[in-house]
Design a protein around this motif. Structure first.
Motif, PDB file in Angstrom:
ATOM      1  N   VAL A 204       0.837  -1.204   0.000  1.00  0.00           N
ATOM      2  CA  VAL A 204       0.000   0.000   0.000  1.00  0.00           C
ATOM      3  C   VAL A 204       0.868   1.248   0.000  1.00  0.00           C
ATOM      4  O   VAL A 204       0.644   2.189  -0.775  1.00  0.00           O
ATOM      5  N   THR A 205       1.865   1.255   0.844  1.00  0.00           N
ATOM      6  CA  THR A 205       2.734   2.431   0.926  1.00  0.00           C
ATOM      7  C   THR A 205       3.571   2.590  -0.336  1.00  0.00           C
ATOM      8  O   THR A 205       3.725   3.701  -0.850  1.00  0.00           O
ATOM      9  N   PHE A 206       4.110   1.474  -0.866  1.00  0.00           N
ATOM     10  CA  PHE A 206       4.888   1.559  -2.099  1.00  0.00           C
ATOM     11  C   PHE A 206       4.008   1.987  -3.264  1.00  0.00           C
ATOM     12  O   PHE A 206       4.460   2.707  -4.162  1.00  0.00           O
ATOM     13  N   ALA A 207       2.759   1.525  -3.274  1.00  0.00           N
ATOM     14  CA  ALA A 207       1.837   1.895  -4.347  1.00  0.00           C
ATOM     15  C   ALA A 207       1.567   3.396  -4.327  1.00  0.00           C
ATOM     16  O   ALA A 207       1.501   4.039  -5.380  1.00  0.00           O
ATOM     17  N   MET A 208       1.406   3.966  -3.131  1.00  0.00           N
ATOM     18  CA  MET A 208       1.207   5.412  -3.029  1.00  0.00           C
ATOM     19  C   MET A 208       2.400   6.172  -3.596  1.00  0.00           C
ATOM     20  O   MET A 208       2.254   7.148  -4.347  1.00  0.00           O
ATOM     21  N   LEU A 209       3.604   5.713  -3.252  1.00  0.00           N
ATOM     22  CA  LEU A 209       4.808   6.403  -3.716  1.00  0.00           C
ATOM     23  C   LEU A 209       5.000   6.239  -5.219  1.00  0.00           C
ATOM     24  O   LEU A 209       5.386   7.190  -5.907  1.00  0.00           O
TER      25      LEU A 209
END
Length: 279
Positions: A204-209
């Motif tokens: 989720v966090t990598f997808a946001m970035l």
């Protein structure tokens, strides 16, 4: 006698704190348009790049737009991209990993060679290749970012499946002549999902970035959207004269990342029986 069961039922603190913080962020995202003190795109050129004040708690950007209002409105876009892309990668990666890890042989080789080819490409390059053939939009960005992380979810699921497939209860299910799909989704998957949940939280966090990077390159969310990643990218030219723009969006993204990681780690600790026994 009464203390032992109580200790076993104790919920990890990281899960409680992470779930509470993430719930608060989701509530703010849903209520963002109603809580915004100013309209999302309202420009006030006479107060452009104004520092934080009583009128504008987080200052204004280069067009005089209220940063706090854009942060609150941008929460929905950032969360949709992060969670939406992760759901896409799980929907395809988990079944592929289960099939590859359980059936092995030619099926495993075919799936994993395709996965190896996809992983050999940097995520940003793969995302650019997908989005360059279509016009930019929010949902196309979600699908593209989700597709980028399918190989990672597939490899993780396959690894866990290979470990679980040798357990005695799997052999018992095979002895009962259960179908392959029953074994995959009723026997293996329930025992394989703790590490998948943790990896999903990181995704989720990598997808946001990654979505923010694609937006910065002009192939993701388009201006005047108030996505946090796009706000950081737009604030780069003013990082010295108006650092509050990038800092506010970056702080919102960091708090969200911390909440999701705490939630995923706490959930893994609560669901993994080996960690429960250690606690």
């Amino acid at each position: 006698m009464t203390d032992a069961p109580r200790r076993r039922r104790r919920v990890p603190l990281s899960l409680v704190f992470g779930a509470g913080l993430l719930a608060a962020i989701i509530v703010l995202a849903l209520a963002g348009p109603a809580l915004s003190p100013y309209d999302l795109d309202a420009m006030q050129l006479d107060v452009r790049l104004a520092p934080p004040s009583a009128a504008h708690w987080l200052g204004t950007d280069e067009f005089g737009r209220d940063v706090l209002s854009r942060i609150l409105n941008g929460a929905q876009t950032s969360l949709v991209m992060g969670f939406g892309a992760t759901l896409v990668s799980l929907a395809f990666g988990v079944p592929l990993g289960l099939v590859a890890g359980y059936y092995r042989g030619v099926v495993d080789e075919t799936i994993m060679r395709v996965v190896d080819i996809m992983i050999s490409l940097p995520p940003i390059i793969l995302g650019l290749l997908i989005l360059s053939v279509t016009s930019p939009s929010l949902w196309k960005t979600v699908l593209a970012v989700g597709f980028v992380y399918i190989p990672i979810i597939t490899r993780l699921t396959r690894s866990v499946t290979l470990e679980v497939a040798g357990e005695e209860y799997i052999q018992a299910a095979e002895a009962r002549v259960e179908s392959g799909w029953y074994i995959l989704f009723h026997e293996i998957l329930p025992n394989a999902w703790p590490p998948i949940i943790v990896e999903s939280a990181l995704r989720v966090t990598f997808a946001m970035l990654l979505a923010a990077a694609l937006s910065f390159l002009g192939l993701g969310v388009q201006p005047p959207a108030s996505d946090w990643g796009l706000m950081i990218a737009e604030a780069r030219p003013f990082i010295n004269s108006a650092p509050w723009i990038a800092c506010a969006a970056g702080a919102a993204l960091c708090v969200t990342v911390i909440a999701i990681n705490l939630f995923g780690d706490g959930l893994r600790e609560a669901l993994d029986p080996r960690l429960s026994r250690k606690r």
